[in-house]
Design an enzyme around this catalytic site. Structure first.
Site, PDB file in Angstrom:
ATOM      1  N   ASP A 298       3.398 -35.711 -79.929  1.00 53.11           N
ATOM      2  CA  ASP A 298       4.490 -35.178 -80.735  1.00 53.11           C
ATOM      3  C   ASP A 298       5.274 -36.303 -81.415  1.00 53.11           C
ATOM      4  OD1 ASP A 298       6.044 -33.302 -81.968  1.00 53.11           O
ATOM      5  OD2 ASP A 298       7.339 -32.933 -80.243  1.00 53.11           O
TER       6      ASP A 298
ATOM      7  N   SER B  22      15.959 -33.055 -82.659  1.00 55.87           N
ATOM      8  CA  SER B  22      14.568 -33.483 -82.480  1.00 55.87           C
ATOM      9  C   SER B  22      14.261 -34.701 -83.351  1.00 55.87           C
ATOM     10  CB  SER B  22      13.611 -32.350 -82.852  1.00 55.87           C
ATOM     11  OG  SER B  22      13.692 -31.299 -81.927  1.00 55.87           O
TER      12      SER B  22
ATOM     13  N   HIS C 125       6.574 -32.560 -84.891  1.00 56.12           N
ATOM     14  CA  HIS C 125       6.897 -31.189 -85.292  1.00 56.12           C
ATOM     15  C   HIS C 125       8.019 -31.131 -86.331  1.00 56.12           C
ATOM     16  CE1 HIS C 125       9.966 -31.427 -81.923  1.00 56.12           C
ATOM     17  NE2 HIS C 125      10.677 -30.775 -82.837  1.00 56.12           N
TER      18      HIS C 125
END
Length: 400
Positions: free
Chosen positions: A231, A340, A201
């Site tokens: 992911d 992230s 992402h």
């Protein structure tokens, strides 16, 4: 061959200058019937080594070896038994000879025992220090729950400062630009050639990707492969510089609840931010969107967070209808927007997870992003999941 034997009668008293058992040679005389009875066991047969000499192998029992005065009834009945481990020689004719001293025999007997004792002492000393010695010489920590490799300097082993010093050069900031806007995330260098693992992402739908190293230098990167179901994404620096520091990938199967961990990333563009905490739980079900447009919309919305579901609730926005669920490590190390794709690290400096999602009290639509912040509820993709997916990612990934 000659034979030697005692005449009948009493044994003579020992003289310090004469053999206590005078012998005469009789080449054809029969054995005297008054000869002492044979031993209970079969004595060892004599061996002739040269004319006029008979060799009796020693029994090693040590009987009769007290200064050559033995008169036992063993294998040398009627003769002085030789010292243990030696060879007795009986001359064919009476001779004067000094009785062999018992001191050398005792010294020889003590030799092996002393050696064994010394070996035992040394072994005990080594046994107590073996683990520490191996750890110091090989740079491996035998007590680590996740992996045995230790990349932290010995002087700073087990400290957050040591982990930060060892691993920070392997963590990068990633800036991705897409039609929906731009977003910031983090990544982990896994090869000196410039391969970087991050979250899907973070780079999903990006038209341009910039990577900033810990030294502040920036480079362009390209996507190699993506796997939206996990992911994960693999990108690579173009014209990668020499001297890149690749991170050490650990073993997330060995991680235990309560293990101390360190997180490194670029929250809010603050490159190389270090936080610490513990592993709070294992195998948490985290659900994320696999819809590329959903990710672009959320990232362009300003809060820089990826929507996910946990415990039946949605955070950071709507995950949409296309989702996937993976097992995650839960940690209370502070994670904020921009973490992230960064690293979750054990205290030996090994990467055990890729940070992927965080919960904040202001993550619902009614709260402003300015008040968003970590409340100690973050999630990371286990590094073993990453390692098992690397071959596919290098081949383009499951999304290709």
């Amino acid at each position: 061959m000659t034979e030697s034997f005692r005449r009948s009668g009493e044994y003579p008293q020992r003289d310090d200058h004469q053999s206590p058992y005078p012998q005469q040679q009789h080449s054809s005389s029969p054995v005297n019937p008054e000869w002492p009875p044979p031993p209970a066991y079969q004595p060892v047969a004599p061996v002739a080594v040269e004319p006029g000499t008979t060799v009796w192998p020693g029994s090693g029992s040590g009987q009769g070896g007290n200064g050559g005065e033995g008169h036992g009834g063993g294998g040398y009945a009627g003769y002085p038994e030789p010292a243990a481990g030696s060879t007795a020689v009986l001359a064919a004719a009476p001779v004067q000879a000094e009785a062999p001293s018992s001191a050398p025999a005792k010294k020889r007997a003590r030799g092996p025992l002393a050696l064994l004792a010394a070996v035992a002492i040394v072994a005990a000393a080594i046994g107590g220090g073996t683990a520490y010695g191996i750890q110091e010489l090989t740079g491996k920590d035998t007590t680590s729950s996740s992996t045995s490799t230790n990349v932290v300097p010995t002087a700073k082993k087990g400290t957050v400062a040591g982990v930060a010093q060892a691993v920070s050069p392997s963590i990068v900031e990633i800036s991705a630009t897409s039609n929906a806007g731009s977003s910031t995330g983090s990544g982990v260098i896994i090869t000196t050639g410039g391969e970087i693992i991050t979250n899907n992402h973070v780079v999903s739908g990006a038209s341009e990707i910039k990577v900033q190293l810990s030294n502040g230098k920036s480079y362009t990167a390209q996507v190699v492969g993506t796997d939206s179901k996990k992911d994960l994404a693999l990108i690579k620096i173009e014209n990668a510089p020499s001297g890149l520091t690749a991170a050490t990938l650990g073993n997330s199967d060995g991680v235990q609840v309560g293990d101390q961990v360190v997180a490194i990333g670029s929250p809010e563009g603050l490159t190389g931010t270090v936080t610490s905490g513990i592993v709070s739980a294992l195998d948490r079900d985290v659900t994320v969107s696999t819809d590329e447009s959903q990710g672009q919309q959320q990232q362009g919305g300003g809060n820089g967070q990826w929507p996910f579901e946990f415990g039946g609730r949605q955070f950071n926005g709507d995950t949409g209808s296309s989702t996937t669920t993976y097992k995650a490590l839960q940690t209370d190390a502070s994670l904020n927007p921009g973490n992230s794709g960064g690293a979750l690290i054990d205290m030996n400096g090994n990467i055990i997870g890729i940070n992927s999602a965080m919960y904040s009290a202001a993550s619902d639509s009614s709260s402003s992003s300015s008040s968003a912040g970590s409340v100690g509820l973050g999630f990371a993709i286990p590094i073993n999941t990453v390692k098992s997916d690397l071959a596919d990612l290098r081949a383009g990934g499951s999304d290709s």
